[in-house]
Scaffold this active site. Structure first.
Site, PDB file in Angstrom:
ATOM      1  N   GLU A  13     -13.872-124.672-117.409  1.00  0.00           N
ATOM      2  CA  GLU A  13     -13.643-123.374-116.760  1.00  0.00           C
ATOM      3  C   GLU A  13     -14.530-122.298-117.385  1.00  0.00           C
ATOM      4  OE1 GLU A  13      -9.504-122.319-116.799  1.00  0.00           O
ATOM      5  OE2 GLU A  13      -8.890-124.196-115.847  1.00  0.00           O
TER       6      GLU A  13
ATOM      7  N   ASP B 130      -5.937-130.326-115.849  1.00  0.00           N
ATOM      8  CA  ASP B 130      -5.044-129.910-116.933  1.00  0.00           C
ATOM      9  C   ASP B 130      -3.772-129.293-116.354  1.00  0.00           C
ATOM     10  OD1 ASP B 130      -6.162-127.564-116.063  1.00  0.00           O
ATOM     11  OD2 ASP B 130      -6.836-126.870-118.034  1.00  0.00           O
TER      12      ASP B 130
ATOM     13  N   GLU C 204     -11.687-121.145-107.321  1.00  0.00           N
ATOM     14  CA  GLU C 204     -10.235-121.028-107.129  1.00  0.00           C
ATOM     15  C   GLU C 204      -9.845-119.596-106.789  1.00  0.00           C
ATOM     16  OE1 GLU C 204      -7.925-122.955-110.174  1.00  0.00           O
ATOM     17  OE2 GLU C 204      -6.028-122.164-109.401  1.00  0.00           O
TER      18      GLU C 204
END
Ligand code: KIV
Length: 272
Positions: free
Chosen positions: A123, A52, A190
């Site tokens: 996520e 995204d 991340e």
């Protein structure tokens, strides 16, 4: 020197688990269109993520929040048309899976049906576990994403390193174990401390793919436009630029403009 331990004709979620077991690192990049996906697939990438991050690098939005399911589907369709070997994972965009597992399943099914992609990425940890479980019941492979989760940017307020404090690190480890238990086939981590990422990669059996998470994980992912140096205003420490395309392309465009203005282009051989 060949670094691949086994030649895979097609990468599947099973190949990735096998690669982790064989200590072979997994290489993943984002792509959003046919031409780039074809090049990166032919180069031998293991996974293309239709991220995204298209919201940023393709559409110019400040965050990943505005991109829609239909826009993600358009990008994923273009990528899937190009590939022959790699696994294609498609991000479920903001607002299509949080807080409603039925909606999550229908968003994932729409992506799988309309794009031909092979898996979806979501996520979050415990707070989206119902959505993950429901998607998995339909036989759709799910990749998790923990640490810095850009869809929650307004909750955190910054893009700085996550889980530096013990409490957040503890939650991250628990979430990673939960995603493995639920049945995710892999996990993106991340922007977290390298030591913590290494510990998580050792603790869970599914591949951990890092971005800003150090070398002791099972693979790496970068945003294609960043690693090619097409973006130049984004300079996090973890980013290695393999080209400086911003400058190279600017030079090519300037030369073209000059040639058109001076009637150097087209020459006699370049016309009918
Ligand atoms: O959208 C994206 O590009 C991502 C990567 C940064 C992992 O989620």
């Amino acid at each position: 020197m060949s670094i691949a331990k086994k030649q895979y004709k097609r990468i599947t979620v099973k190949s990735l688990v096998e690669m982790k077991a064989n200590n072979e690192k997994i290489a993943m990049l984002t792509a959003y269109d046919y031409t780039m996906a074809k090049i990166v697939d032919h180069a031998g990438i293991d996974i293309i993520l239709v991220g995204d991050s298209a919201s940023n690098v393709m559409a110019g939005h400040e965050t990943t929040l505005p991109i829609t399911l239909d826009q993600m589907i358009y990008h994923a369709q273009s990528v899937v048309r190009a590939i022959e070997r790699c696994l294609v994972v498609v991000d479920l965009p903001f607002g299509t899976y949080q807080g409603n597992s039925k909606k999550a399943l229908s968003s994932a099914i729409k992506i799988m049906k309309e794009t031909g992609g092979h898996a979806v990425k979501l996520e979050g940890g415990e707070e989206i576990s119902k959505s993950i479980s429901r998607i998995l019941t339909a036989g759709i492979p799910v990749m998790g994403h923990l640490g810095l989760t850009p869809q929650s940017i307004y909750k955190f307020g910054t893009y700085t390193v996550r889980a530096k404090e013990e409490e957040e690190a503890g939650k991250l480890i628990e979430d990673a174990k939960l995603l493995e238990k639920l049945g995710c086939f892999a996990l993106v981590l991340e922007k977290v401390p390298a030591k913590l990422a290494a510990k998580i990669a050792k603790t869970i059996s599914i591949p951990v793919i890092g971005i800003g998470a150090g070398a002791e994980v099972d693979g790496q992912v970068l945003v294609m436009h960043d690693m090619l140096g097409m973006t130049h205003e984004f300079n996090p420490r973890f980013l290695r630029r393999y080209l400086n395309l911003y400058d190279e392309m600017t030079g090519a465009f300037k030369n073209y403009i000059k040639d058109v203005k001076s009637v150097d282009f087209p020459n006699e051989k370049e016309q009918y």
